[in-house]
Scaffold this active site. Structure first.
Site, PDB file in Angstrom:
ATOM      1  N   GLU A  71     -13.066  -0.746   2.773  1.00  9.34           N
ATOM      2  CA  GLU A  71     -12.020  -0.562   1.773  1.00  9.34           C
ATOM      3  C   GLU A  71     -12.009  -1.709   0.760  1.00  9.34           C
ATOM      4  O   GLU A  71     -11.803  -1.501  -0.429  1.00  9.34           O
ATOM      5  CB  GLU A  71     -10.679  -0.473   2.507  1.00  9.34           C
ATOM      6  CG  GLU A  71      -9.502  -0.166   1.641  1.00  9.34           C
ATOM      7  CD  GLU A  71      -8.237   0.011   2.445  1.00  9.34           C
ATOM      8  OE1 GLU A  71      -8.047   1.090   3.026  1.00  9.34           O
ATOM      9  OE2 GLU A  71      -7.437  -0.940   2.497  1.00  9.34           O
ATOM     10  N   HIS A 107     -13.122   9.319  -7.447  1.00  9.35           N
ATOM     11  CA  HIS A 107     -12.133   9.421  -8.513  1.00  9.35           C
ATOM     12  C   HIS A 107     -11.058  10.469  -8.225  1.00  9.35           C
ATOM     13  O   HIS A 107     -10.543  11.121  -9.135  1.00  9.35           O
ATOM     14  CB  HIS A 107     -12.802   9.646  -9.875  1.00  9.35           C
ATOM     15  CG  HIS A 107     -13.469   8.408 -10.367  1.00  9.35           C
ATOM     16  ND1 HIS A 107     -14.709   8.008  -9.924  1.00  9.35           N
ATOM     17  CD2 HIS A 107     -13.048   7.455 -11.237  1.00  9.35           C
ATOM     18  CE1 HIS A 107     -15.034   6.873 -10.512  1.00  9.35           C
ATOM     19  NE2 HIS A 107     -14.037   6.499 -11.312  1.00  9.35           N
ATOM     20  N   CYS A 157       0.807  -1.229   0.000  1.00  7.62           N
ATOM     21  CA  CYS A 157       0.000   0.000   0.000  1.00  7.62           C
ATOM     22  C   CYS A 157       0.840   1.279   0.000  1.00  7.62           C
ATOM     23  O   CYS A 157       0.299   2.372  -0.021  1.00  7.62           O
ATOM     24  CB  CYS A 157      -0.983   0.000   1.166  1.00  7.62           C
ATOM     25  SG  CYS A 157      -2.267  -1.247   0.983  1.00  7.62           S
TER      26      CYS A 157
END
Length: 153
Positions: A136, A75, A25
């Site tokens: 998530e 986005h 990550c």
């Protein structure tokens, strides 16, 4: 009158990277986030009120969450502005990308706290934020509960 909890679910796509993290990550990547927003209050008892019987109109709750969270984060790519990722963020912005710089490491845990603060500021006085669940992935999520916040103060 009884207290009733009302929950509305939202979804949005957001990218992020965790600066200094020791796993995958640390790379820029994205998630299809699912956010459940639960508020608590008493149903309106005024029979002349068009919202009679409602704690809050789901549409009104949607307007708040859409404006404060979904429209902002959908986005977008989120970076901690106190890291060298700020250079990458500026490059992306210069190329027309939607970038959000935050004061925190953009983990689900920190994002759900940020979202709670943003939503609470816009709720009517008689409605309280009860909880948030920020999912998530299908199997990983962070939860925020108002009751936990009063315990830690």
């Amino acid at each position: 009158m009884s207290k009733i909890r009302i929950t509305k679910k939202f979804s949005f796509e957001t990218g992020h990277a965790l600066y200094g993290y020791d796993g995958k990550c640390r790379n820029v990547h994205g998630h299809s986030y699912k956010l459940s927003v639960c508020v608590i209050g008493e149903p309106i008892t005024d029979k002349d009120n068009v919202k009679f019987g409602m704690v809050i109109d789901f549409g009104d709750l949607k307007k708040i969450v859409k404006s404060e969270i979904v429209d902002q984060f959908d986005h977008a790519t989120v970076f901690n502005k106190n890291t060298p990722h700020v250079e990458l963020a500026e490059e992306l912005k210069n190329r027309g990308h939607h970038v959000i710089l935050v004061e925190y490491q953009p983990t689900s845990e920190n994002m759900v706290v940020d979202f709670a603060d943003k939503i609470q500021k816009h709720l009517p006085d008689h409605i309280k934020l009860h909880s948030l669940k920020l999912q998530e992935t299908e199997s990983s999520f962070a939860e925020w509960y108002a009751s936990d916040q009063t315990l830690s103060q």
